[in-house]
Design a protein around this motif. Structure first.
Motif, PDB file in Angstrom:
ATOM      1  N   GLU A  44       0.837  -1.190   0.000  1.00 30.83           N
ATOM      2  CA  GLU A  44       0.000   0.000   0.000  1.00 30.83           C
ATOM      3  C   GLU A  44       0.881   1.253   0.000  1.00 30.83           C
ATOM      4  OE1 GLU A  44      -0.988   3.186   2.574  1.00 30.83           O
ATOM      5  OE2 GLU A  44      -0.785   1.332   3.737  1.00 30.83           O
ATOM      6  N   LYS A  45       2.125   1.108   0.483  1.00 26.15           N
ATOM      7  CA  LYS A  45       3.099   2.202   0.427  1.00 26.15           C
ATOM      8  C   LYS A  45       4.493   1.627   0.602  1.00 26.15           C
ATOM      9  CE  LYS A  45       2.905   3.121   5.398  1.00 26.15           C
ATOM     10  NZ  LYS A  45       2.606   4.053   6.475  1.00 26.15           N
ATOM     11  N   VAL A  67       5.419  12.879  -1.458  1.00 27.65           N
ATOM     12  CA  VAL A  67       4.469  11.765  -1.586  1.00 27.65           C
ATOM     13  C   VAL A  67       4.151  11.578  -3.069  1.00 27.65           C
ATOM     14  CG1 VAL A  67       2.145  10.940  -1.025  1.00 27.65           C
ATOM     15  CG2 VAL A  67       3.452  12.275   0.667  1.00 27.65           C
ATOM     16  N   TYR A  68       4.405  10.401  -3.593  1.00 19.47           N
ATOM     17  CA  TYR A  68       4.137  10.130  -5.008  1.00 19.47           C
ATOM     18  C   TYR A  68       3.279   8.875  -5.121  1.00 19.47           C
ATOM     19  CZ  TYR A  68       7.374  13.816  -5.521  1.00 19.47           C
ATOM     20  OH  TYR A  68       7.942  15.062  -5.399  1.00 19.47           O
ATOM     21  N   TRP A  69       2.062   9.068  -5.567  1.00 20.47           N
ATOM     22  CA  TRP A  69       1.150   7.937  -5.729  1.00 20.47           C
ATOM     23  C   TRP A  69       1.560   7.107  -6.938  1.00 20.47           C
ATOM     24  CZ3 TRP A  69      -2.981   6.734  -2.516  1.00 20.47           C
ATOM     25  CH2 TRP A  69      -3.296   7.689  -1.544  1.00 20.47           C
ATOM     26  N   LYS A  88      -3.994   1.709  -6.077  1.00 20.86           N
ATOM     27  CA  LYS A  88      -2.895   2.665  -5.993  1.00 20.86           C
ATOM     28  C   LYS A  88      -2.200   2.550  -4.647  1.00 20.86           C
ATOM     29  CE  LYS A  88      -5.741   6.233  -6.622  1.00 20.86           C
ATOM     30  NZ  LYS A  88      -6.208   7.615  -6.735  1.00 20.86           N
ATOM     31  N   ARG A 112       1.382   4.584  -2.248  1.00 19.87           N
ATOM     32  CA  ARG A 112       2.211   5.780  -2.120  1.00 19.87           C
ATOM     33  C   ARG A 112       3.699   5.443  -2.020  1.00 19.87           C
ATOM     34  NH1 ARG A 112       0.362   7.862   3.202  1.00 19.87           N
ATOM     35  NH2 ARG A 112      -0.125   5.652   3.420  1.00 19.87           N
ATOM     36  N   LEU A 160       6.822   7.091  -0.630  1.00 22.75           N
ATOM     37  CA  LEU A 160       7.171   8.206   0.249  1.00 22.75           C
ATOM     38  C   LEU A 160       8.682   8.413   0.166  1.00 22.75           C
ATOM     39  CD1 LEU A 160       4.964   7.130   3.316  1.00 22.75           C
ATOM     40  CD2 LEU A 160       4.331   8.573   1.369  1.00 22.75           C
ATOM     41  N   VAL A 161       9.075   9.514  -0.448  1.00 22.56           N
ATOM     42  CA  VAL A 161      10.499   9.799  -0.635  1.00 22.56           C
ATOM     43  C   VAL A 161      10.946  10.754   0.460  1.00 22.56           C
ATOM     44  CG1 VAL A 161      12.269  10.584  -2.238  1.00 22.56           C
ATOM     45  CG2 VAL A 161      10.176   9.521  -3.121  1.00 22.56           C
ATOM     46  N   PHE A 174      -1.910  17.270  -7.675  1.00 17.35           N
ATOM     47  CA  PHE A 174      -1.216  16.006  -7.914  1.00 17.35           C
ATOM     48  C   PHE A 174      -2.071  15.129  -8.801  1.00 17.35           C
ATOM     49  CE2 PHE A 174       0.429  11.777  -7.129  1.00 17.35           C
ATOM     50  CZ  PHE A 174       1.802  11.987  -7.108  1.00 17.35           C
ATOM     51  N   ASN A 207       4.367  19.665  -1.875  1.00 21.27           N
ATOM     52  CA  ASN A 207       4.735  18.254  -1.739  1.00 21.27           C
ATOM     53  C   ASN A 207       6.258  18.120  -1.813  1.00 21.27           C
ATOM     54  OD1 ASN A 207       4.513  15.458  -1.608  1.00 21.27           O
ATOM     55  ND2 ASN A 207       4.060  15.238  -3.805  1.00 21.27           N
TER      56      ASN A 207
END
Lengths: 651, 651
Positions: free
Chosen positions: A569-570, A624-626, A641, A643, A645-646, B194, B222
């Motif tokens: 999920e992430k 945050v990049y989905w 989808k 996430r 998380l960078v 986004f 972001n």
């Protein structure tokens, strides 16, 4: 006939014909090809001689080309796409495009040119010189190509459903497409040779060789020497081993090679040459009245390779096949011949004159004698009928008839081979059966199964350049026009106009019984074996596990994909990490393709059923990049989808 | 009905329906949407209620969709291509693809993504953060995109033939395509927001605004903050000025926005929301029984902008439109509504329930009262008929009927708006007129001119996901299926299956009278104005001169292109030079496109009639490199070539 009564397209076609003809005439003034075009009056006379105006016919007596909802087409057509760089698969007779197969292009939908699996195909066969060149530009492969001639592998004179091979004229590459999964699995760049134009395959006993014409002449090696010394330039013909996708041998020839074909006996290949002059300007290239067809003796060449009678250049054996070599014969033909096509009878080969209104018919049974010097080169010619202006390519119906495109006349001409031979022997006989207008300038044409010994004489495709006003106006850039012609009766009937994007040069029409693709990938497929191997090293079962493995500054993200959820999920990475995401589609359902895309990171790839796809990138931007599924998979597809998380570098 | 008697596709469709439904049911178990799927028995019952099996019909009483050779289609269809990143233009009713327009993808044929002219379009509208991000990766733009919703510019409620706008879900961009030349001339990346999903345009008085739904919620800005604090995430709706392609304003809203549309009065825009929960997992996103439609009051928003009641973030005004704002209203609708469609009557708006079997019909005339707090949000609802499982999008015939896709039922349902309103008021009335099977899971659908006040009720397109066995098997990756349905009579009739490559999400059907492209570019076109300016600075007349200008380590090569010759037969550069080649097509002939490609250098571009194209590269590899024309132009096209001679650095 008044203009009012003419079909709408005719005036423009006439205009174009005149323009093209005038251009050719202007060019010809520098040379000696005055018989090419003739006077405007002669052209008009020719037009009046046409026996068919291809007026739209509402209910001609013909085969139906309608394929109703839920019905299947009878033939696959494998189209090249020229400068689009891909292969397209159509259904015939409906002429609907079924799928695109990315090859030399980049494809946003599949991630071709972005996934590790596709990059391996696109990079591993490049020459060392090209790798060095691209590395200096910060690249690993080319982004474009020019795919001209798609030909399927043969066994015993007909298609065996294994592979399709095609050339890249732009960057001198040859590709192989697996017909089980319809994906390109190998690309090789040919050393020494400069561009590949004509490409055909060995028909007997099997493929075997893939024959590749080198078109342009350059210094060998082309490293800066002899820059402007055209007399030192060479052109090369290559045989690639279709099983290994390695160069088997190369052979230096005279002149620019154009198209090529092979016999049904496995003994010869032969190529047209359009610049026997070795010229580097238009006037020089057109100066001679005759050029030639080069015949390659495969047994002699193989023997020479065994005897090591070659120079090794660029890691491959290079033989000498220039005029006078025992490995080749040069048969004079008029003038700048273009296409060369072997008839399904296994006997006749037709070279198409381009700047001559004739085609030249050879009898392959005489080639042994030619190589044994028992006859002269022109003794292999058994017919040379005058068909019209600009003969480019010839197709066959398997019943003794041939169909030749006339690109200046904008026609397809149906003629009989035996009648042409009788006329050549001096009998009073007219081989021409019918001329049909096409719209507008035909290049390649193709009959159903007509490039095999199983030609069935049902359909003909004429791949025409320029569509002008045949379709709704879509601005300055217009489609080409692939026309479907019914050849099952005595007379050709035009049944369908097919617009197509830049630019089908060639096609292969294959009965559906020859092609048996799979619906799902198998887990041991070599296409994604590297991913499987890496997962094993990381203790990951790709079909079950979703986890993140950190390895110094490298992060490997493994996740399953089962509609409508990813296994993760992430996931977290750190700014600057080199991230590889491996996605495995565990859905075992036909047609259930997943995608994986990361928004604002430009990452997008396809993950086919039961396959693994992977992509590597540096996570240079924090936030945050989905990521989401790009290929519709389920009712809750939009919610599929997660996430990425960078974490910021300085956090 | 026995299986034997069923059309071939039916079994698989059932299988798929079951699979999808079972998946959704599984997901639903985590939430509360048990009414979504119902029992298997209920599904079977629904199937038996179907009044049409869409068995292939040989000669149904219907409009002909045949377009004979030489005839023109009546409609243009502008298709999105999803993850392919391009726009495709089809002719209807023949459903032939006429041309591709590259946008967010790279295109080998035109050099889109390689020419200076296309790179300007692809780079100049990117946000500063993206430019920095890409520069770190050694790139200037993204190579892929996900183009979903193509919509044409309006004047007074119908198409005005100026522009087409579309979104990139992958990298949060909006493009504009000029309909005179059918080329993308502007791309803007939206700041703060986004992804862009839903996109529509202002219909009155003109376009005007392009409305862009922000789909996913992220921190604003972001930049690494609030990485895993979903409560701090925000989603944003953007209005772009379609004339300037600049952001006019942005507004923060609650929930994930999905699709959007606007009224015919120029007062309101409205968007569906499928994740009012603000969840980040599938279970969270599906937990509520109701989500909402957000209505945007354009006059109030414009007034707030004038009053400077906004924060400036990322260089654009950002307003607050969350619940309670005077700028928006939130109308509860069941459940995760997807499409939203304004009827041609200018009164009714239909939101499609997706996870609810209903659609919700609004009366836009009540929106003024809603914003003035004279009525409650649900008072704008005038009908809410139950139509079937998975309603996604609705089209209209302009005669009071609506056509809604049911993606789980794999059907299109025709229903009457007024009857639905009567039922909503408590009358005993069944609005459903007919259900038609489609193959297989329909997403968007579209009627001819149906998104304008000029809906003509003739044709309907159903854009279906999955084609399974409807076409010849082309391996694991199969086409989608765009089906053409005749809606001119009382009953819908399926007339054509149209395979399509990944993945038309949406389309706009436009009568040909609305579109008037040019055949040639004009020399003052802004698209290549930079090239013209540079040439002027170098004293070069692009239409006449061919010359090489050296400027330190930069070399500018100017050449004309006139079939079948370039203005330069050769040019010299030095290894390491930065070379820009400007090619000007001086042929003033319709459909006479030239190309320019350099072999083994990966350079390939299109040069349209009367246009200039340019490409810049470093000449890092010494040797002889032939350039040639890639777009067939003339009898002597193959001889249209020349040599780039790259002198070695140490020579």
């Amino acid at each position: 006939m008044s203009d009012d009564r003419e079909p709408k397209g005719m005036n423009r076609r006439r205009l174009l014909g005149t323009t093209a003809a005038a251009g050719a005439a202007g060019a010809a003034a520098a040379g000696t090809v005055t018989h090419l075009v003739g006077t405007a009056e002669a052209q008009d006379r020719r037009r009046e001689e046409r026996d068919d105006r291809s007026r739209p016919q509402r209910r001609p007596e013909r085969q139906s080309n309608e394929v109703h909802p839920g019905e299947l087409d009878e033939y696959y057509v494998f189209f090249s796409s020229g400068q689009s760089g891909e292969v397209r698969i159509y259904g015939m007779p409906s002429m609907r495009e079924l799928i695109r197969v990315p090859v030399f292009n980049r494809d946003s939908a599949t991630g071709w040119g972005q996934t590790n699996e596709s990059l391996k195909v696109l990079t591993e066969g490049l020459t060392p010189e090209t790798k060095t060149h691209l590395a200096k530009l910060g690249k690993v492969t080319f982004d474009s190509g020019d795919l001209h001639h798609p030909h399927l592998s043969f066994t015993d004179g007909t298609y065996d459903g294994r592979y399709l091979f095609a050339n890249d004229k732009l960057n001198t590459r040859v590709c192989r497409i697996r017909l089980d999964v319809m994906r390109c699995d190998k690309i090789i760049q040919l050393p020494n040779q400069f561009t590949v134009h004509g490409l055909r395959v060995q028909k007997y006993p099997r493929t075997g060789y893939v024959f590749c014409n080198g078109e342009d002449r350059v210094p060998v090696p082309n490293d800066g020497r002899d820059l402007d010394r055209p007399d030192a330039y060479r052109s090369i013909f290559t045989a690639v081993n279709g099983d290994t996708m390695q160069v088997a041998w190369q052979i230096v020839v005279d002149g620019n090679l154009d198209n090529t074909d092979a016999d049904y006996q496995g003994k010869y290949a032969f190529s047209t040459c359009y610049n026997s002059e070795g010229g580097v300007t238009l006037a020089e290239m057109m100066s001679a009245e005759q050029d030639w067809v080069v015949i390659f003796n495969l047994q002699r060449i193989e023997e020479a390779v065994r005897q090591r009678n070659y120079r090794e250049i660029g890691g491959v054996p290079v033989l000498d096949g220039t005029r006078g070599s025992p490995l080749t014969r040069y048969v004079p033909v008029p003038n700048s011949p273009h296409g060369i096509n072997t008839a399904p009878d296994g006997i006749h080969v037709v070279a198409n004159g381009k700047l001559s209104p004739t085609v030249t018919v050879f009898d392959v049974r005489r080639f042994d004698d030619l190589f044994d010097d028992r006859i002269q080169p022109r003794d292999v010619v058994v017919a040379e009928p005058e068909l019209g202006l600009g003969p480019l390519h010839t197709a066959f119906d398997g019943k003794g008839n041939a169909f030749t495109t006339l690109f200046i006349d904008s026609q397809v001409v149906k003629w009989n081979i035996e009648t042409a031979k009788r006329a050549f022997r001096g009998e009073r006989a007219n081989p021409i059966i019918q001329k049909l207008d096409v719209h507008y300038q035909p290049g390649h044409n193709h009959s159903s199964m007509g490039q095999t010994k199983e030609a069935d004489g049902r359909w003909l495709l004429s791949l025409n350049k320029f569509s002008k006003d045949r379709f709704l106006n879509v601005g300055p850039l217009k489609p080409e026009n692939d026309q479907l012609i019914d050849i099952s009766g005595d007379r050709m009937v035009l049944v369908h106009d097919g617009p197509s994007y830049a630019e089908p040069h060639d096609a292969t029409i294959v009965h559906r019984s020859k092609i048996n693709p799979v619906h799902r990938w198998t887990r041991d497929d070599p296409f994604f074996a590297d991913a499987v191997k890496q997962a094993q090293a990381d203790g990951v079962n790709l079909m079950e596990d979703s986890k993140v493995v950190r390895d110094g500054g490298k992060v490997r993200v493994y996740m399953t994909s089962m509609a409508p959820q990813y296994g993760l999920e992430k996931f977290n990475v750190r700014q600057g990490d080199e991230v590889t995401v491996y996605v495995t589609n565990v859905d075992d359902v036909e047609d259930l393709t997943h995608g994986f895309a990361i928004s604002n990171y430009g990452i997008s790839m396809e993950v086919p059923p039961q396959a693994t796809s992977s992509v590597t990138f540096r996570a240079e931007r924090p936030g945050v990049y989905w990521y989401y599924c790009t290929w519709f998979c389920h009712a809750m597809h939009m919610e599929m989808k997660g996430r990425m998380l960078v974490e910021p570098q300085n956090a």
